[in-house]
Design an enzyme around this catalytic site. Structure first.
Site, PDB file in Angstrom:
ATOM      1  N   ASN A  81       8.525  -8.393   3.865  1.00  0.00           N
ATOM      2  CA  ASN A  81       7.386  -8.522   4.775  1.00  0.00           C
ATOM      3  C   ASN A  81       7.788  -9.048   6.145  1.00  0.00           C
ATOM      4  O   ASN A  81       6.916  -9.284   6.991  1.00  0.00           O
ATOM      5  CB  ASN A  81       6.317  -9.422   4.146  1.00  0.00           C
ATOM      6  CG  ASN A  81       5.648  -8.750   2.961  1.00  0.00           C
ATOM      7  OD1 ASN A  81       5.440  -7.537   2.975  1.00  0.00           O
ATOM      8  ND2 ASN A  81       5.348  -9.516   1.936  1.00  0.00           N
ATOM      9  N   HIS A 140       5.998  -7.950   9.283  1.00  0.00           N
ATOM     10  CA  HIS A 140       4.770  -7.303   8.817  1.00  0.00           C
ATOM     11  C   HIS A 140       3.512  -8.137   9.001  1.00  0.00           C
ATOM     12  O   HIS A 140       2.418  -7.576   9.021  1.00  0.00           O
ATOM     13  CB  HIS A 140       4.918  -6.887   7.352  1.00  0.00           C
ATOM     14  CG  HIS A 140       5.634  -5.579   7.187  1.00  0.00           C
ATOM     15  ND1 HIS A 140       6.955  -5.403   7.563  1.00  0.00           N
ATOM     16  CD2 HIS A 140       5.218  -4.375   6.719  1.00  0.00           C
ATOM     17  CE1 HIS A 140       7.311  -4.149   7.309  1.00  0.00           C
ATOM     18  NE2 HIS A 140       6.278  -3.503   6.791  1.00  0.00           N
TER      19      HIS A 140
END
Lengths: 371, 371
Positions: A250, A253
């Protein structure tokens, strides 16, 4: 690349792992490979209308030439098709055509197709085998590894879905180079992420390889695809259900998703993640977590991708910040960030790979990148 | 029943098994038990509008008294709610109320609620923890054991769904006796099936226990619930994904499902399975597989349930036969039957618990039972 690479994804706590096979031209062997890995009485080849003409029909015809029952199901191209409505329509079309639990789904296409057709497979009679044939660079590098499938809903992207690992993933790098240049940049953004979190050598190599991939060179494309899949498969094998290590994927993100949502999904995912990585590296530097110079290195790579280093025009930093609060990875509505320690190395220890950060610092970083 | 029984369902090839806890009055301990087994930031208690008033609100209020965030979500009672539309509405209501991936679902109700709320839990942000609190006898005995969740679609029942084992199942036999008499018969039909396939002693005991359960005696109800759960949990533990042994649970269901579908779902599931078992025992006797007298013994038990031994009025045997061909358990459109060797013992060896049979024989048996 003459040789075939096979990367094995091992199942963390689940019964079944699966191979990802990468070779130029391998798509021509699909009619033999699919039944060998996913035995079924009937095959549902699912592709969007554009990819169906280029590759989907070829796969269905090939299966039929091998004496298998195969049926091509299509849907309109585009992210809007990654919906519960389209999932329902494909499911009902399969039932109408007589598909039962002894069927399998072959998803031929980009990320939308993999997610949508994968969710059909995950829920059709409580789950039937899935084979993924990613055709876009981003799907090859990223979305076909890890078993995540699902659809978007009005409240946000990927909020409904399942973990449904495929039986087999088949990647033909020749197919990726037929894509438009801008599409390749979207996939390479995820490749940069893989280097940034775990592999400083790969990150350095990308400075040379990115221009070659952008220019459509098959060998460089194959090299990047294999290395990125290796990194992602390694992480996913260690943590299939996203409770621990998988969080590192992630990176970029939290802000990436917020940018994407704030733009009303008009800016592509890869572009948002590319900018998100640079901004989250700046954030880490400012918090004293990330080695100075990391953000500049990432910015150089993002420039090679011909992607923007500024917030999309008209986007208000406060608004982007607000969108981070509805991030799926948050706990109790508080967003969490994966930060780098240095290029190629994520910060964190034990199971805590994501952390909360002061909102003022996030806002400072966003303001500096405002158009 | 003063003591508490805990039956463990072991996960076949999966990471996580789960306990089923049975005790009269145990529902009052739910506010402590739920967070202990399914840690979450927010709890979505899902019940139909009728059960919400009787038990659902009590569970949500209890969780809040324990300092947990809990929200009651309801839907109209009835099988028609087991639909993709209702699944979508509940998912969106949870998102609207701010539920994230750190949430859990508590399903309070009968089979419809367990299947529907379970499918919401299975697909909400790719799966969140589920606690099941079955309130009907059929849900206690049958549908809350095994991890199957899903919804009906126009092409048939349970054709869309997932395997999503709960973290905990809590069964309070006191709740079942508040149900109407006819509802209890529906659950007992599955109990008869459990005895018929695997436990001749249980089958014999049911001749005494069925009248007591029909009359609402808590101790007999608890006894039947525990024994049936033990049998089903044992099978499911050995074969979670229905590839082998679990097929035996389909005894009575090939004809049962066909009868149900042919009646346009106007005849309840338990009634259809009860008749289906008697007819499939007759079929087995006629094929020389089932010990003579087995069908008559089952017919005696079905009479105790006050259920019919004839096809629903107006139903054509040929039509019922046609519906067997679209059975989900069929391979290549050919229906398969689980047959008994004798009362309490299923016929079959190795992994082949279901078999194809001559359609003429099925038709003979159906014709003899025509109204």
């Amino acid at each position: 690349m003459l040789l075939e690479e096979t990367i094995h994804v091992h199942a963390g706590g689940r019964a079944r792992g699966y191979p990802i096979r990468v070779r130029s031209g391998i798509r021509r062997a699909l009619p033999q490979m699919i039944p060998a890995h996913a035995r079924a009485h009937r095959y549902a080849v699912i592709a969007d209308e554009a990819v169906a003409e280029l590759y989907g029909r070829e796969v269905a015809d090939g299966l039929r030439r091998e004496g298998k029952e195969a049926h091509l199901f299509t849907f309109p191209p585009g992210e809007a098709s990654k919906s519960r409505g389209q999932w329902q329509a494909l499911t009902d079309a399969m039932l109408e055509a007589g598909f039962g639990r002894d069927s399998a789904v072959v998803a031929v296409g980009g990320g939308v197709t993999g997610d949508l057709a994968g969710f059909v497979a995950a829920t059709f009679m409580r789950g039937i085998p899935l084979v993924m044939v990613p055709t876009s660079l981003v799907a090859m590098i990223d979305s076909s590894v890890g078993g995540k499938v699902g659809v978007d809903v009005p409240h946000g992207k990927n909020l409904v879905g399942a973990f449904h690992p495929p039986r087999l993933v088949v990647v033909d790098p020749e197919v990726a180079v037929t894509l438009p240049r801008a599409e390749r940049a979207q996939g390479l953004a995820e490749a940069v992420k893989h280097g940034a979190i775990l592999d400083p050598v790969y990150l350095a190599d990308l400075e040379d390889d990115i221009p070659c991939v952008m220019n459509g060179e098959v060998r460089a494309t194959a090299r990047v695809v294999v290395r990125s899949i290796e990194i992602k498969a390694d992480i996913v094998s260690k943590d299939e259900r996203e409770s621990g290590l998988r969080q590192v994927l992630n990176f970029g993100h939290t802000l990436g998703h917020a940018l994407e949502a704030a733009s009303g999904y008009t800016v592509p995912h890869g572009s948002c993640v590319a900018l998100g990585m640079v901004l989250e590296a700046r954030l880490g530097e400012r918090l004293g977590v990330t080695e100075p110079g990391t953000a500049d290195l990432l910015a150089r790579l993002v420039r090679l991708l011909e992607l923007s280093l500024s917030l999309p025009p008209g986007l208000d930093p406060e608004e982007v910040l607000a969108f981070t609060r509805s991030d799926k990875k948050g706990r109790a509505g508080r967003p969490r960030y994966v930060l780098l320690a240095a290029p190629g190395r994520v910060a964190g220890k034990g199971e805590e790979w994501a952390r909360e950060v002061p909102e003022e610092t996030v806002l400072e970083v966003l303001r500096e990148a405002a158009f």
